[in-house]
Motif scaffolding. Structure first.
Motif, PDB file in Angstrom:
ATOM      1  N   ASP A  69       0.861  -1.174   0.000  1.00 22.96           N
ATOM      2  CA  ASP A  69       0.000   0.000   0.000  1.00 22.96           C
ATOM      3  C   ASP A  69       0.903   1.232   0.000  1.00 22.96           C
ATOM      4  O   ASP A  69       1.110   1.869   1.015  1.00 22.96           O
ATOM      5  CB  ASP A  69      -0.905  -0.028   1.232  1.00 22.96           C
ATOM      6  N   ARG A  74      -0.026   4.410  -5.953  1.00 21.41           N
ATOM      7  CA  ARG A  74      -1.399   3.908  -5.903  1.00 21.41           C
ATOM      8  C   ARG A  74      -2.365   4.981  -6.390  1.00 21.41           C
ATOM      9  O   ARG A  74      -2.225   6.146  -6.084  1.00 21.41           O
ATOM     10  CB  ARG A  74      -1.699   3.526  -4.453  1.00 21.41           C
ATOM     11  N   GLN A  77      -5.896   1.449  -5.655  1.00 25.56           N
ATOM     12  CA  GLN A  77      -5.635   0.127  -5.101  1.00 25.56           C
ATOM     13  C   GLN A  77      -4.157  -0.036  -4.762  1.00 25.56           C
ATOM     14  O   GLN A  77      -3.352   0.825  -5.061  1.00 25.56           O
ATOM     15  CB  GLN A  77      -6.085  -0.944  -6.073  1.00 25.56           C
TER      16      GLN A  77
END
Length: 136
Positions: A69, A74, A77
């Motif tokens: 993450d 990003r 997602q």
């Protein structure tokens, strides 16, 4: 994405090279970035050359792929990154590209938890340490 862990071996001591970016609030991260063209290995090497200026290294070893993450890449997602490790002999490392600082950390300090690494790289660091421990 790709990330790379440059490793320095000196006698019985093993160290890993990390970078710091101002936006990470003092935490360390692996050098890395987007895949532009070529193989994953070629992109990892390019990122290492751009971010820490290392040009003398061994063939990259694949450590693993990780779903992370990472806010830098990003949109809606998580992203997948491939981590590679290389042994380096070049001691003239310096920050470049978007790295603000280069930091060398001993493996024993990593094992003892003395490394403040960005959360998205913790699993990668754990796998790297496990791989290095097997090789000792």
């Amino acid at each position: 994405c790709v990330d790379i862990a440059p490793i320095i071996e000196s006698g019985t001591e093993i160290s890993c090279v990390f970078i710091k970016k101002n936006e990470d609030n003092g935490m360390l991260r692996f050098a890395g970035g987007h895949v532009e063209h070529g193989t994953l290995e070629e992109n990892a090497i390019r990122e290492m050359q751009e971010e820490i200026g290392v040009f003398d290294y061994t063939h990259p070893d694949y450590i693993g792929s990780f779903v992370i993450d990472d806010w830098r890449y990003r949109h809606d997602q998580k992203v997948v990154t491939a981590l590679f490790a290389v042994n380096i002999t070049d001691k003239h490392i310096k920050p470049g590209d978007d790295a603000d600082e280069v930091v060398i950390v001993k493996l024993c300090d990593i094992i003892e938890g003395k490394v403040n690494i960005v959360p998205e790289h913790i699993d990668m660091l754990s796998k790297l340490v496990a791989t290095l421990m097997v090789g000792e």
